[in-house]
Write a protein that holds these residues in place. Sequence first.
Motif, PDB file in Angstrom:
ATOM      1  N   PHE A 194      38.162  51.104  33.577  1.00  0.00           N
ATOM      2  CA  PHE A 194      39.407  51.834  33.336  1.00  0.00           C
ATOM      3  C   PHE A 194      39.827  51.712  31.888  1.00  0.00           C
ATOM      4  N   GLY A 254      43.705  55.455  33.173  1.00  0.00           N
ATOM      5  CA  GLY A 254      42.932  56.636  33.540  1.00  0.00           C
ATOM      6  C   GLY A 254      42.435  56.493  34.967  1.00  0.00           C
ATOM      7  N   TYR A 266      54.405  42.159  37.070  1.00  0.00           N
ATOM      8  CA  TYR A 266      54.285  43.604  37.282  1.00  0.00           C
ATOM      9  C   TYR A 266      53.664  43.874  38.652  1.00  0.00           C
ATOM     10  N   TYR A 302      51.630  47.091  40.601  1.00  0.00           N
ATOM     11  CA  TYR A 302      50.956  48.374  40.485  1.00  0.00           C
ATOM     12  C   TYR A 302      50.402  48.743  41.856  1.00  0.00           C
ATOM     13  N   GLN A 358      47.217  51.055  43.629  1.00  0.00           N
ATOM     14  CA  GLN A 358      45.975  51.750  43.362  1.00  0.00           C
ATOM     15  C   GLN A 358      45.444  52.372  44.640  1.00  0.00           C
ATOM     16  N   GLY A 385      39.856  55.604  44.578  1.00  0.00           N
ATOM     17  CA  GLY A 385      39.307  56.523  43.586  1.00  0.00           C
ATOM     18  C   GLY A 385      40.235  56.828  42.419  1.00  0.00           C
ATOM     19  N   GLN A 386      41.344  56.127  42.358  1.00  0.00           N
ATOM     20  CA  GLN A 386      42.313  56.363  41.289  1.00  0.00           C
ATOM     21  C   GLN A 386      42.529  55.097  40.478  1.00  0.00           C
ATOM     22  N   GLY A 387      43.132  55.274  39.312  1.00  0.00           N
ATOM     23  CA  GLY A 387      43.528  54.112  38.535  1.00  0.00           C
ATOM     24  C   GLY A 387      44.843  53.545  39.044  1.00  0.00           C
ATOM     25  N   PRO A 388      45.138  52.306  38.713  1.00  0.00           N
ATOM     26  CA  PRO A 388      46.414  51.711  39.119  1.00  0.00           C
ATOM     27  C   PRO A 388      47.595  52.486  38.538  1.00  0.00           C
ATOM     28  N   PHE A 409      51.813  52.176  37.857  1.00  0.00           N
ATOM     29  CA  PHE A 409      52.900  51.218  37.706  1.00  0.00           C
ATOM     30  C   PHE A 409      53.987  51.453  38.758  1.00  0.00           C
ATOM     31  N   MET A 412      45.767  49.687  47.502  1.00  0.00           N
ATOM     32  CA  MET A 412      45.669  48.315  47.003  1.00  0.00           C
ATOM     33  C   MET A 412      46.916  48.076  46.161  1.00  0.00           C
ATOM     34  N   LEU A 418      48.536  45.753  43.463  1.00  0.00           N
ATOM     35  CA  LEU A 418      48.105  44.794  42.451  1.00  0.00           C
ATOM     36  C   LEU A 418      49.308  44.173  41.756  1.00  0.00           C
ATOM     37  N   GLU A 474      48.572  40.202  26.931  1.00  0.00           N
ATOM     38  CA  GLU A 474      47.826  40.905  27.966  1.00  0.00           C
ATOM     39  C   GLU A 474      48.382  40.671  29.350  1.00  0.00           C
ATOM     40  N   GLN A 475      48.227  41.664  30.180  1.00  0.00           N
ATOM     41  CA  GLN A 475      48.566  41.525  31.591  1.00  0.00           C
ATOM     42  C   GLN A 475      47.312  41.054  32.324  1.00  0.00           C
ATOM     43  N   PHE A 532      45.624  40.326  35.942  1.00  0.00           N
ATOM     44  CA  PHE A 532      45.785  40.864  37.289  1.00  0.00           C
ATOM     45  C   PHE A 532      45.298  39.897  38.359  1.00  0.00           C
ATOM     46  N   GLY A 533      45.961  39.969  39.502  1.00  0.00           N
ATOM     47  CA  GLY A 533      45.506  39.260  40.687  1.00  0.00           C
ATOM     48  C   GLY A 533      44.485  40.075  41.444  1.00  0.00           C
ATOM     49  N   PRO A 534      43.983  39.525  42.567  1.00  0.00           N
ATOM     50  CA  PRO A 534      42.935  40.199  43.337  1.00  0.00           C
ATOM     51  C   PRO A 534      43.430  41.364  44.168  1.00  0.00           C
TER      52      PRO A 534
END
Lengths: 115, 118
Positions: free
Chosen positions: A91, A106, B33, B35, B37, B40-43, B45, B89, B91, B106-107, B109-111
């Motif tokens: 991504f 994206g 934060y 998010y 998801q 097939g898509q990006g996360p 917010f 999902m 996140l 930086e952020q 991320f968890g699982p």
Amino acid sequence: AQKVTQAQTEISVVEKEDVTLDCVYETRDTTYYLFWYKQPPSGELVFLIRRNSFDEQNEISGRYSWNFQKSTSSFNFTITASQVVDSAVYFCALSRWTSGSRLTFGEGTQLTVNP
Amino acid sequence: DTGVSQDPRHKITKRGQNVTFRCDPISEHNRLYWYRQTLGQGPEFLTYFQNEAQLEKSRLLSDRFSAERPKGSFSTLEIQRTEQGDSAMYLCASSQNVLRGGVYNEQFFGPGTRLTVL
């Protein structure tokens, strides 16, 4: 509004091939950050790189390299000599300059590296 | 392990039920934060906290969604009257609010928690 476009939905290569993942972004901000994250099958997003908008120097880290071109609003990612372990969804993301800003992602590129 | 943790990892529920997810950030991180998801898509917010204050909410966060971070440590995300469209999902990410000459934090991320609404 911010937008990130990754036109390549899926890419399949054979091990040891080089592969470039494209990223094009839109923003009205003059300063911003760009990122690449990797999402392996396990699902956890792994941070790869951050670039700020006023530093257009290309960056290399091992087999990974990034080409940032502000004039074309692109931030492409190249993996040299790909390996099976590189198989993942990648991504590209964008955020505003303000610390703590949300990430705009994206849609991702699924990279499959075949042995 | 000092990374971001989320619980549960998977949740299957029936339409109309309420669900709650938990996120434990990296201990010294004061920003958290959420998010979402979809396949097939990006996360995308949803919301973020600085300490216990919820500073931003996305329009994606309908009134069926509520997030809290009561003591500025862990956070919960509750979805009431779940719908099949909530399957995704979820996140969580955390970052440290330390400004050092414009250095971005930086952020991490968890699982994620994968929600399936039947």
